[in-house]
Enzyme design. Sequence first.
Site, PDB file in Angstrom:
ATOM      1  N   HIS A 124      39.369  69.952  -6.170  1.00 28.31           N
ATOM      2  CA  HIS A 124      39.129  68.581  -5.701  1.00 28.31           C
ATOM      3  C   HIS A 124      39.558  68.371  -4.240  1.00 28.31           C
ATOM      4  O   HIS A 124      38.817  67.800  -3.445  1.00 28.31           O
ATOM      5  CB  HIS A 124      39.873  67.614  -6.628  1.00 28.31           C
ATOM      6  CG  HIS A 124      39.311  66.230  -6.648  1.00 28.31           C
ATOM      7  ND1 HIS A 124      39.397  65.423  -7.745  1.00 28.31           N
ATOM      8  CD2 HIS A 124      38.652  65.502  -5.717  1.00 28.31           C
ATOM      9  CE1 HIS A 124      38.823  64.264  -7.479  1.00 28.31           C
ATOM     10  NE2 HIS A 124      38.363  64.290  -6.248  1.00 28.31           N
ATOM     11  N   TYR A 183      39.221  61.453 -12.680  1.00 30.93           N
ATOM     12  CA  TYR A 183      38.485  60.195 -12.901  1.00 30.93           C
ATOM     13  C   TYR A 183      38.687  59.690 -14.328  1.00 30.93           C
ATOM     14  O   TYR A 183      38.252  58.589 -14.661  1.00 30.93           O
ATOM     15  CB  TYR A 183      36.973  60.357 -12.667  1.00 30.93           C
ATOM     16  CG  TYR A 183      36.552  60.761 -11.276  1.00 30.93           C
ATOM     17  CD1 TYR A 183      37.455  60.805 -10.225  1.00 30.93           C
ATOM     18  CD2 TYR A 183      35.235  61.102 -11.001  1.00 30.93           C
ATOM     19  CE1 TYR A 183      37.058  61.198  -8.953  1.00 30.93           C
ATOM     20  CE2 TYR A 183      34.829  61.477  -9.735  1.00 30.93           C
ATOM     21  CZ  TYR A 183      35.746  61.537  -8.720  1.00 30.93           C
ATOM     22  OH  TYR A 183      35.344  61.924  -7.470  1.00 30.93           O
TER      23      TYR A 183
END
Length: 278
Positions: free
Chosen positions: A109, A51
Amino acid sequence: MPDIPLLSGQDGARLPAIGLGTYDLRGADGVTAVGSAIDAGYRLLDTAFNYDNEGVVGRAIAQAAVPREALLFSTKLPGRYHRHDLARRAIEESLFRSGLDRLDLVLIHWPNPRQGLYAEAWRALVEAREDGLVSMIGVSNFLPEHLDRIIGETGVTPVLNQIEVHPCLPQDDLRAANAERGILTEGWSPLGNGTDLLRNATVERLAAARGVSAARLLLAWSVALGVIPLPKSATPARQAENLDVFGIELTSDDLGELADLATSGRSSGLDPATHEEF
Ligand SMILES: NC(=O)C1=CN([C@@H]2O[C@H](COP(=O)(O)OP(=O)(O)OC[C@H]3O[C@@H](n4cnc5c(N)ncnc54)[C@H](OP(=O)(O)O)[C@@H]3O)[C@@H](O)[C@H]2O)C=CC1
Protein backbone atom coordinates in the site's frame (compact mmCIF):
# COMPACT_ATOMS: atom_id res chain seq x y z
CA MET A 1 -22.15 -1.79 -21.84
CA PRO A 2 -18.90 -0.04 -22.85
CA ASP A 3 -16.02 -2.00 -24.31
CA ILE A 4 -13.13 -1.43 -21.90
CA PRO A 5 -9.71 -1.64 -23.56
CA LEU A 6 -7.03 -3.83 -21.97
CA LEU A 7 -3.49 -2.68 -21.24
CA SER A 8 -0.53 -5.08 -21.38
CA GLY A 9 1.89 -5.38 -18.47
CA GLN A 10 4.71 -7.60 -17.15
CA ASP A 11 4.61 -11.36 -17.81
CA GLY A 12 1.69 -11.15 -20.25
CA ALA A 13 -0.62 -9.42 -17.73
CA ARG A 14 -3.72 -7.80 -19.25
CA LEU A 15 -5.46 -5.15 -17.16
CA PRO A 16 -8.65 -3.17 -17.83
CA ALA A 17 -7.91 0.47 -18.70
CA ILE A 18 -10.18 1.66 -15.83
CA GLY A 19 -11.19 0.22 -12.45
CA LEU A 20 -13.51 0.94 -9.53
CA GLY A 21 -12.24 2.65 -6.37
CA THR A 22 -14.00 1.21 -3.33
CA TYR A 23 -12.71 3.29 -0.42
CA ASP A 24 -15.60 3.83 2.00
CA LEU A 25 -17.96 1.36 0.32
CA ARG A 26 -19.06 -0.70 3.32
CA GLY A 27 -21.78 -3.03 4.55
CA ALA A 28 -24.85 -4.09 2.59
CA ASP A 29 -24.92 -0.76 0.74
CA GLY A 30 -21.31 -1.35 -0.26
CA VAL A 31 -22.13 -4.80 -1.67
CA THR A 32 -24.98 -3.24 -3.67
CA ALA A 33 -22.70 -0.45 -4.94
CA VAL A 34 -19.91 -2.80 -6.02
CA GLY A 35 -22.54 -5.08 -7.58
CA SER A 36 -24.01 -2.23 -9.63
CA ALA A 37 -20.51 -1.30 -10.79
CA ILE A 38 -19.92 -4.89 -11.98
CA ASP A 39 -23.29 -4.77 -13.77
CA ALA A 40 -22.21 -1.49 -15.41
CA GLY A 41 -19.06 -3.16 -16.76
CA TYR A 42 -16.27 -2.64 -14.19
CA ARG A 43 -13.96 -5.65 -14.04
CA LEU A 44 -11.08 -4.31 -11.91
CA LEU A 45 -12.05 -3.68 -8.27
CA ASP A 46 -9.59 -1.81 -6.05
CA THR A 47 -9.79 -2.51 -2.32
CA ALA A 48 -7.28 -2.67 0.56
CA PHE A 49 -6.84 -4.48 3.85
CA ASN A 50 -7.06 -1.07 5.53
CA TYR A 51 -10.38 -0.15 3.84
CA ASP A 52 -12.06 -2.85 5.93
CA ASN A 53 -14.17 -3.84 2.93
CA GLU A 54 -12.42 -6.80 1.33
CA GLY A 55 -15.42 -8.86 2.45
CA VAL A 56 -17.81 -6.40 0.79
CA VAL A 57 -15.96 -6.65 -2.52
CA GLY A 58 -15.62 -10.43 -2.19
CA ARG A 59 -19.33 -10.81 -1.55
CA ALA A 60 -20.21 -8.65 -4.56
CA ILE A 61 -17.95 -10.87 -6.69
CA ALA A 62 -19.63 -14.02 -5.33
CA GLN A 63 -23.09 -12.60 -6.12
CA ALA A 64 -22.19 -11.25 -9.58
CA ALA A 65 -23.71 -12.56 -12.78
CA VAL A 66 -20.21 -12.26 -14.27
CA PRO A 67 -17.89 -15.31 -14.01
CA ARG A 68 -15.24 -15.09 -11.28
CA GLU A 69 -12.38 -15.28 -13.81
CA ALA A 70 -13.62 -12.13 -15.60
CA LEU A 71 -13.15 -10.04 -12.43
CA LEU A 72 -9.95 -8.75 -10.86
CA PHE A 73 -9.89 -8.43 -7.07
CA SER A 74 -7.05 -6.05 -6.21
CA THR A 75 -6.06 -5.47 -2.58
CA LYS A 76 -3.20 -3.85 -0.64
CA LEU A 77 -0.90 -4.90 2.16
CA PRO A 78 -0.78 -2.47 5.11
CA GLY A 79 2.43 -1.13 6.68
CA ARG A 80 2.03 -2.98 9.97
CA TYR A 81 2.36 -6.26 8.02
CA HIS A 82 5.58 -5.45 6.10
CA ARG A 83 7.70 -7.91 8.12
CA HIS A 84 8.20 -11.03 5.97
CA ASP A 85 6.25 -13.47 8.16
CA LEU A 86 3.48 -10.94 8.84
CA ALA A 87 3.09 -10.13 5.12
CA ARG A 88 2.27 -13.75 4.41
CA ARG A 89 -0.24 -13.70 7.27
CA ALA A 90 -1.91 -10.56 5.85
CA ILE A 91 -2.29 -12.21 2.45
CA GLU A 92 -3.91 -15.24 4.10
CA GLU A 93 -6.18 -12.87 6.06
CA SER A 94 -7.18 -11.03 2.84
CA LEU A 95 -8.07 -14.39 1.29
CA PHE A 96 -10.18 -15.25 4.34
CA ARG A 97 -11.93 -11.87 4.51
CA SER A 98 -12.71 -11.81 0.79
CA GLY A 99 -13.91 -15.41 0.72
CA LEU A 100 -11.91 -15.92 -2.48
CA ASP A 101 -9.48 -18.76 -3.10
CA ARG A 102 -7.05 -16.53 -5.02
CA LEU A 103 -6.19 -12.83 -4.95
CA ASP A 104 -5.79 -11.47 -8.47
CA LEU A 105 -3.55 -8.58 -7.52
CA VAL A 106 -1.86 -7.57 -4.26
CA LEU A 107 -0.01 -4.26 -3.87
CA ILE A 108 2.19 -2.94 -1.08
CA HIS A 109 0.00 0.00 0.00
CA TRP A 110 2.77 2.48 0.98
CA PRO A 111 6.56 2.06 1.02
CA ASN A 112 6.90 3.52 4.55
CA PRO A 113 10.59 4.34 3.87
CA ARG A 114 11.44 5.20 7.50
CA GLN A 115 10.07 1.84 8.65
CA GLY A 116 12.25 0.39 5.87
CA LEU A 117 10.68 -3.08 5.57
CA TYR A 118 9.07 -2.79 2.16
CA ALA A 119 11.68 -5.03 0.46
CA GLU A 120 10.84 -7.80 2.97
CA ALA A 121 7.18 -7.34 2.16
CA TRP A 122 7.97 -7.56 -1.55
CA ARG A 123 9.83 -10.86 -1.06
CA ALA A 124 6.76 -12.22 0.72
CA LEU A 125 4.54 -11.16 -2.20
CA VAL A 126 6.91 -12.83 -4.69
CA GLU A 127 6.72 -16.06 -2.66
CA ALA A 128 2.92 -15.84 -2.34
CA ARG A 129 2.71 -15.59 -6.11
CA GLU A 130 5.03 -18.61 -6.51
CA ASP A 131 2.78 -20.52 -4.09
CA GLY A 132 -0.35 -19.66 -6.09
CA LEU A 133 -2.11 -17.51 -3.48
CA VAL A 134 -1.82 -14.43 -5.68
CA SER A 135 -1.81 -14.04 -9.46
CA MET A 136 -0.19 -10.60 -9.89
CA ILE A 137 1.84 -8.40 -7.56
CA GLY A 138 2.48 -4.68 -7.57
CA VAL A 139 3.06 -1.63 -5.43
CA SER A 140 1.43 1.66 -4.55
CA ASN A 141 2.94 5.05 -3.78
CA PHE A 142 6.45 3.82 -4.63
CA LEU A 143 9.13 6.31 -5.71
CA PRO A 144 11.86 5.28 -8.20
CA GLU A 145 14.36 4.45 -5.43
CA HIS A 146 11.83 2.10 -3.83
CA LEU A 147 11.16 0.42 -7.19
CA ASP A 148 14.87 -0.04 -7.88
CA ARG A 149 15.49 -1.56 -4.46
CA ILE A 150 12.81 -4.25 -4.73
CA ILE A 151 13.62 -5.04 -8.37
CA GLY A 152 17.35 -5.15 -7.54
CA GLU A 153 16.87 -7.48 -4.55
CA THR A 154 14.45 -9.94 -6.16
CA GLY A 155 14.73 -9.53 -9.93
CA VAL A 156 10.92 -9.26 -9.95
CA THR A 157 9.27 -6.12 -11.37
CA PRO A 158 5.84 -4.99 -10.07
CA VAL A 159 3.07 -5.19 -12.65
CA LEU A 160 1.91 -1.70 -11.68
CA ASN A 161 2.47 1.21 -9.35
CA GLN A 162 -0.73 2.84 -8.05
CA ILE A 163 -0.13 6.56 -7.36
CA GLU A 164 -2.14 9.74 -6.93
CA VAL A 165 -2.72 11.12 -10.46
CA HIS A 166 -5.03 13.91 -11.66
CA PRO A 167 -4.39 17.15 -13.55
CA CYS A 168 -3.31 18.97 -10.35
CA LEU A 169 -0.73 16.22 -9.78
CA PRO A 170 0.12 14.73 -13.21
CA GLN A 171 3.25 12.97 -11.88
CA ASP A 172 5.13 13.21 -15.19
CA ASP A 173 8.45 12.05 -13.68
CA LEU A 174 7.02 9.17 -11.70
CA ARG A 175 4.89 7.97 -14.61
CA ALA A 176 7.99 8.06 -16.84
CA ALA A 177 9.98 6.17 -14.18
CA ASN A 178 7.27 3.49 -14.09
CA ALA A 179 7.19 3.22 -17.90
CA GLU A 180 11.00 2.96 -18.14
CA ARG A 181 10.82 -0.09 -15.89
CA GLY A 182 7.88 -1.66 -17.79
CA ILE A 183 5.48 -0.87 -14.92
CA LEU A 184 1.89 0.25 -15.59
CA THR A 185 0.57 3.30 -13.71
CA GLU A 186 -2.75 3.16 -11.89
CA GLY A 187 -4.20 6.49 -10.73
CA TRP A 188 -5.87 7.03 -7.37
CA SER A 189 -8.19 9.97 -6.66
CA PRO A 190 -8.59 10.55 -10.43
CA LEU A 191 -11.45 12.97 -9.67
CA GLY A 192 -9.35 14.77 -7.06
CA ASN A 193 -11.37 12.99 -4.37
CA GLY A 194 -14.58 14.51 -5.75
CA THR A 195 -13.97 18.02 -4.41
CA ASP A 196 -12.45 21.16 -5.99
CA LEU A 197 -11.15 19.60 -9.19
CA LEU A 198 -14.66 18.70 -10.41
CA ARG A 199 -15.56 22.39 -10.05
CA ASN A 200 -12.33 23.79 -11.52
CA ALA A 201 -13.10 26.49 -14.13
CA THR A 202 -10.75 25.06 -16.80
CA VAL A 203 -12.08 21.53 -16.32
CA GLU A 204 -15.68 22.76 -16.46
CA ARG A 205 -15.06 24.84 -19.60
CA LEU A 206 -13.30 22.03 -21.51
CA ALA A 207 -16.00 19.57 -20.44
CA ALA A 208 -18.83 21.90 -21.50
CA ALA A 209 -17.16 22.45 -24.89
CA ARG A 210 -17.39 18.68 -25.51
CA GLY A 211 -20.79 18.21 -23.94
CA VAL A 212 -19.39 15.86 -21.26
CA SER A 213 -19.33 16.10 -17.48
CA ALA A 214 -16.27 17.30 -15.58
CA ALA A 215 -15.79 13.75 -14.25
CA ARG A 216 -15.72 12.26 -17.76
CA LEU A 217 -13.27 14.93 -18.92
CA LEU A 218 -10.92 14.14 -16.02
CA LEU A 219 -11.10 10.40 -16.63
CA ALA A 220 -10.52 10.90 -20.39
CA TRP A 221 -7.37 12.83 -19.40
CA SER A 222 -6.12 9.86 -17.32
CA VAL A 223 -6.86 7.47 -20.17
CA ALA A 224 -5.06 9.75 -22.67
CA LEU A 225 -1.95 9.54 -20.47
CA GLY A 226 -2.12 5.74 -20.36
CA VAL A 227 -2.99 5.78 -16.64
CA ILE A 228 -5.56 3.29 -15.30
CA PRO A 229 -7.91 5.54 -13.28
CA LEU A 230 -9.79 4.15 -10.27
CA PRO A 231 -12.81 6.44 -9.83
CA LYS A 232 -14.89 5.66 -6.77
CA SER A 233 -18.64 6.12 -6.86
CA ALA A 234 -21.43 4.61 -4.83
CA THR A 235 -24.01 5.93 -7.32
CA PRO A 236 -25.01 3.66 -10.23
CA ALA A 237 -25.59 6.56 -12.67
CA ARG A 238 -22.14 8.01 -11.90
CA GLN A 239 -20.50 4.60 -12.10
CA ALA A 240 -21.86 4.20 -15.63
CA GLU A 241 -20.96 7.79 -16.56
CA ASN A 242 -17.38 7.25 -15.37
CA LEU A 243 -16.95 4.23 -17.65
CA ASP A 244 -18.11 6.12 -20.73
CA VAL A 245 -14.81 7.87 -21.41
CA PHE A 246 -13.05 5.92 -24.13
CA GLY A 247 -14.45 7.88 -27.09
CA ILE A 248 -13.48 11.30 -25.71
CA GLU A 249 -10.51 12.65 -27.68
CA LEU A 250 -8.52 15.45 -26.07
CA THR A 251 -6.52 17.80 -28.30
CA SER A 252 -2.97 18.91 -27.54
CA ASP A 253 -4.45 22.33 -26.68
CA ASP A 254 -6.74 20.69 -24.10
CA LEU A 255 -3.82 18.75 -22.64
CA GLY A 256 -1.79 21.96 -22.50
CA GLU A 257 -4.53 23.81 -20.62
CA LEU A 258 -4.91 20.95 -18.16
CA ALA A 259 -1.12 20.84 -17.70
CA ASP A 260 -1.36 24.39 -16.35
CA LEU A 261 -3.30 23.04 -13.33
CA ALA A 262 -0.21 21.10 -12.24
CA THR A 263 0.83 23.72 -9.72
CA SER A 264 -2.02 22.94 -7.33
CA GLY A 265 -0.56 19.66 -6.04
CA ARG A 266 -1.85 16.73 -4.02
CA SER A 267 -5.53 16.60 -3.10
CA SER A 268 -4.60 14.15 -0.34
CA GLY A 269 -1.57 15.97 1.04
CA LEU A 270 0.11 12.56 1.40
CA ASP A 271 3.70 12.46 0.14
CA PRO A 272 5.17 8.94 -0.20
CA ALA A 273 8.64 10.25 0.66
CA THR A 274 7.47 11.10 4.18
CA HIS A 275 4.05 9.55 4.79
CA GLU A 276 3.99 6.31 6.79
CA GLU A 277 0.78 4.31 6.84
CA PHE A 278 0.20 1.33 9.06
N1 LIG B 1 -3.22 3.61 -2.98
C1 LIG B 1 -3.61 4.59 -2.19
O1 LIG B 1 -2.88 5.03 -1.30
C2 LIG B 1 -4.95 5.20 -2.39
C3 LIG B 1 -5.87 4.56 -3.19
N2 LIG B 1 -7.12 5.09 -3.41
C4 LIG B 1 -8.05 4.36 -4.30
O2 LIG B 1 -8.49 5.24 -5.34
C5 LIG B 1 -9.92 5.29 -5.33
C6 LIG B 1 -10.43 6.62 -5.83
O3 LIG B 1 -9.98 7.69 -5.05
P1 LIG B 1 -10.94 8.53 -4.10
O4 LIG B 1 -10.05 9.25 -3.16
O5 LIG B 1 -11.99 7.64 -3.58
O6 LIG B 1 -11.52 9.67 -4.99
P2 LIG B 1 -12.12 9.91 -6.48
O7 LIG B 1 -11.19 10.87 -7.11
O8 LIG B 1 -12.45 8.64 -7.15
O9 LIG B 1 -13.47 10.70 -6.11
C7 LIG B 1 -14.53 10.06 -5.46
C8 LIG B 1 -15.59 11.10 -5.13
O10 LIG B 1 -16.11 11.65 -6.35
C9 LIG B 1 -17.53 11.47 -6.38
N3 LIG B 1 -17.87 11.14 -7.76
C10 LIG B 1 -17.63 9.99 -8.42
N4 LIG B 1 -18.06 10.04 -9.69
C11 LIG B 1 -18.62 11.27 -9.86
C12 LIG B 1 -19.25 11.91 -10.95
N5 LIG B 1 -19.39 11.31 -12.13
N6 LIG B 1 -19.72 13.16 -10.76
C13 LIG B 1 -19.57 13.79 -9.57
N7 LIG B 1 -18.97 13.23 -8.49
C14 LIG B 1 -18.49 11.97 -8.64
C15 LIG B 1 -17.82 10.34 -5.42
O11 LIG B 1 -19.10 10.49 -4.84
P3 LIG B 1 -20.24 9.31 -4.89
O12 LIG B 1 -19.60 8.05 -4.37
O13 LIG B 1 -21.28 9.85 -4.00
O14 LIG B 1 -20.65 9.20 -6.33
C16 LIG B 1 -16.74 10.54 -4.36
O15 LIG B 1 -17.13 11.54 -3.43
C17 LIG B 1 -10.27 4.97 -3.86
O16 LIG B 1 -11.63 4.66 -3.70
C18 LIG B 1 -9.30 3.86 -3.59
O17 LIG B 1 -9.78 2.65 -4.17
C19 LIG B 1 -7.46 6.32 -2.85
C20 LIG B 1 -6.58 6.97 -2.01
C21 LIG B 1 -5.27 6.45 -1.70
